[in-house]
Design a protein around this motif. Structure first.
Motif, PDB file in Angstrom:
ATOM      1  N   VAL A 129       0.843  -1.194   0.000  1.00 14.46           N
ATOM      2  CA  VAL A 129       0.000   0.000   0.000  1.00 14.46           C
ATOM      3  C   VAL A 129       0.878   1.244   0.000  1.00 14.46           C
ATOM      4  O   VAL A 129       0.648   2.194  -0.774  1.00 14.46           O
ATOM      5  CB  VAL A 129      -0.973  -0.007   1.205  1.00 14.46           C
ATOM      6  N   HIS A 130       1.911   1.245   0.832  1.00 15.46           N
ATOM      7  CA  HIS A 130       2.815   2.397   0.896  1.00 15.46           C
ATOM      8  C   HIS A 130       3.561   2.563  -0.428  1.00 15.46           C
ATOM      9  O   HIS A 130       3.715   3.680  -0.937  1.00 15.46           O
ATOM     10  CB  HIS A 130       3.812   2.271   2.042  1.00 15.46           C
ATOM     11  N   SER A 131       4.032   1.455  -0.981  1.00 13.27           N
ATOM     12  CA  SER A 131       4.768   1.556  -2.232  1.00 13.27           C
ATOM     13  C   SER A 131       3.843   1.946  -3.379  1.00 13.27           C
ATOM     14  O   SER A 131       4.236   2.686  -4.274  1.00 13.27           O
ATOM     15  CB  SER A 131       5.537   0.298  -2.572  1.00 13.27           C
ATOM     16  N   LEU A 132       2.603   1.495  -3.346  1.00 11.03           N
ATOM     17  CA  LEU A 132       1.640   1.884  -4.374  1.00 11.03           C
ATOM     18  C   LEU A 132       1.337   3.378  -4.273  1.00 11.03           C
ATOM     19  O   LEU A 132       1.282   4.078  -5.299  1.00 11.03           O
ATOM     20  CB  LEU A 132       0.362   1.061  -4.227  1.00 11.03           C
ATOM     21  N   GLN A 133       1.169   3.831  -3.053  1.00 10.83           N
ATOM     22  CA  GLN A 133       0.919   5.268  -2.853  1.00 10.83           C
ATOM     23  C   GLN A 133       2.126   6.094  -3.320  1.00 10.83           C
ATOM     24  O   GLN A 133       1.984   7.144  -3.960  1.00 10.83           O
ATOM     25  CB  GLN A 133       0.618   5.571  -1.384  1.00 10.83           C
ATOM     26  N   GLU A 145       2.145   8.786  -6.393  1.00  9.68           N
ATOM     27  CA  GLU A 145       2.646  10.149  -6.208  1.00  9.68           C
ATOM     28  C   GLU A 145       3.741  10.465  -7.221  1.00  9.68           C
ATOM     29  O   GLU A 145       3.805  11.576  -7.790  1.00  9.68           O
ATOM     30  CB  GLU A 145       3.183  10.366  -4.791  1.00  9.68           C
ATOM     31  N   LEU A 146       4.590   9.482  -7.447  1.00  6.38           N
ATOM     32  CA  LEU A 146       5.672   9.678  -8.402  1.00  6.38           C
ATOM     33  C   LEU A 146       5.125   9.895  -9.803  1.00  6.38           C
ATOM     34  O   LEU A 146       5.581  10.798 -10.535  1.00  6.38           O
ATOM     35  CB  LEU A 146       6.613   8.462  -8.373  1.00  6.38           C
ATOM     36  N   LEU A 147       4.125   9.113 -10.180  1.00  6.48           N
ATOM     37  CA  LEU A 147       3.514   9.264 -11.490  1.00  6.48           C
ATOM     38  C   LEU A 147       2.803  10.627 -11.630  1.00  6.48           C
ATOM     39  O   LEU A 147       2.852  11.258 -12.681  1.00  6.48           O
ATOM     40  CB  LEU A 147       2.539   8.124 -11.764  1.00  6.48           C
ATOM     41  N   SER A 148       2.126  10.967 -10.578  1.00  9.57           N
ATOM     42  CA  SER A 148       1.370  12.244 -10.649  1.00  9.57           C
ATOM     43  C   SER A 148       2.309  13.426 -10.748  1.00  9.57           C
ATOM     44  O   SER A 148       2.041  14.411 -11.425  1.00  9.57           O
ATOM     45  CB  SER A 148       0.423  12.392  -9.487  1.00  9.57           C
ATOM     46  N   SER A 207       3.804  13.403 -14.308  1.00  6.19           N
ATOM     47  CA  SER A 207       2.859  13.739 -15.359  1.00  6.19           C
ATOM     48  C   SER A 207       2.540  15.231 -15.344  1.00  6.19           C
ATOM     49  O   SER A 207       2.235  15.834 -16.341  1.00  6.19           O
ATOM     50  CB  SER A 207       1.601  12.899 -15.268  1.00  6.19           C
ATOM     51  N   LEU A 208       2.628  15.834 -14.182  1.00  4.04           N
ATOM     52  CA  LEU A 208       2.362  17.245 -14.081  1.00  4.04           C
ATOM     53  C   LEU A 208       3.523  18.052 -14.628  1.00  4.04           C
ATOM     54  O   LEU A 208       3.336  19.165 -15.100  1.00  4.04           O
ATOM     55  CB  LEU A 208       2.092  17.645 -12.637  1.00  4.04           C
ATOM     56  N   ASP A 209       4.650  17.558 -14.549  1.00  7.78           N
ATOM     57  CA  ASP A 209       5.810  18.298 -15.018  1.00  7.78           C
ATOM     58  C   ASP A 209       5.907  18.272 -16.472  1.00  7.78           C
ATOM     59  O   ASP A 209       5.716  18.253 -17.458  1.00  7.78           O
ATOM     60  CB  ASP A 209       7.118  17.698 -14.477  1.00  7.78           C
TER      61      ASP A 209
END
Length: 140
Positions: free
Chosen positions: A124-128, A132-135, A138-140
């Motif tokens: 769960v922590h690694s998925l979160q 976060e890393l993807l988000s 993708s925003l950058d």
């Protein structure tokens, strides 16, 4: 005189001729004995009737029989007691082994549960963290 001549004639015969005659007489005698024996009934064992007399010998034999029966009963009771002891010991050991198995199963199940919880929290922590890393990328 005629009888003496017959005896001398029998005596003058060779022994080879006299033997079969003697053997026939012996066989006839054996048959007669066998017939006599077969006529005699074979005695059957008669069960000894309990004596109603109060003789000392009878009393002693009865007391001896009672004593031996008592000893045999005590021996049988002792054997049954020993068998019961052995059965109880075996049942106790089997119960101890069963309880040991149950505690080991419970320990293993508890360890598995802890491992599952740790994996689920890690995942769960690694998925979160991955989300976060993807988000952020993708925003950058």
């Amino acid at each position: 005189m005629g009888e003496e001549e017959a005896n001398t004639v029998e005596a003058s015969e060779p022994k080879e001729l006299q033997q079969p005659f003697i053997e026939e007489k012996a066989a006839a005698a054996l048959n007669d004995v066998a017939e006599k024996k077969s006529v005699i009934p074979v005695p059957q064992k008669v069960a000894a009737a309990p004596s109603t007399e109060k003789s000392p010998n009878n009393r002693d034999s009865v007391l001896a029989r009672v004593e031996t029966e008592k000893k045999l009963a005590l021996i049988k009771a002792w054997e049954e007691n020993e068998k019961a002891k052995v059965d109880n010991r075996a049942h106790k050991k089997i119960s101890a082994i069963g309880s040991w198995e149950n505690t080991k199963k419970a320990d293993v199940e508890a360890q598995l549960k802890r491992i599952e919880v740790t994996f689920s929290t890690i995942s769960v922590h690694s998925l979160q963290a991955y989300v976060e890393l993807l988000s952020t990328t993708s925003l950058d």
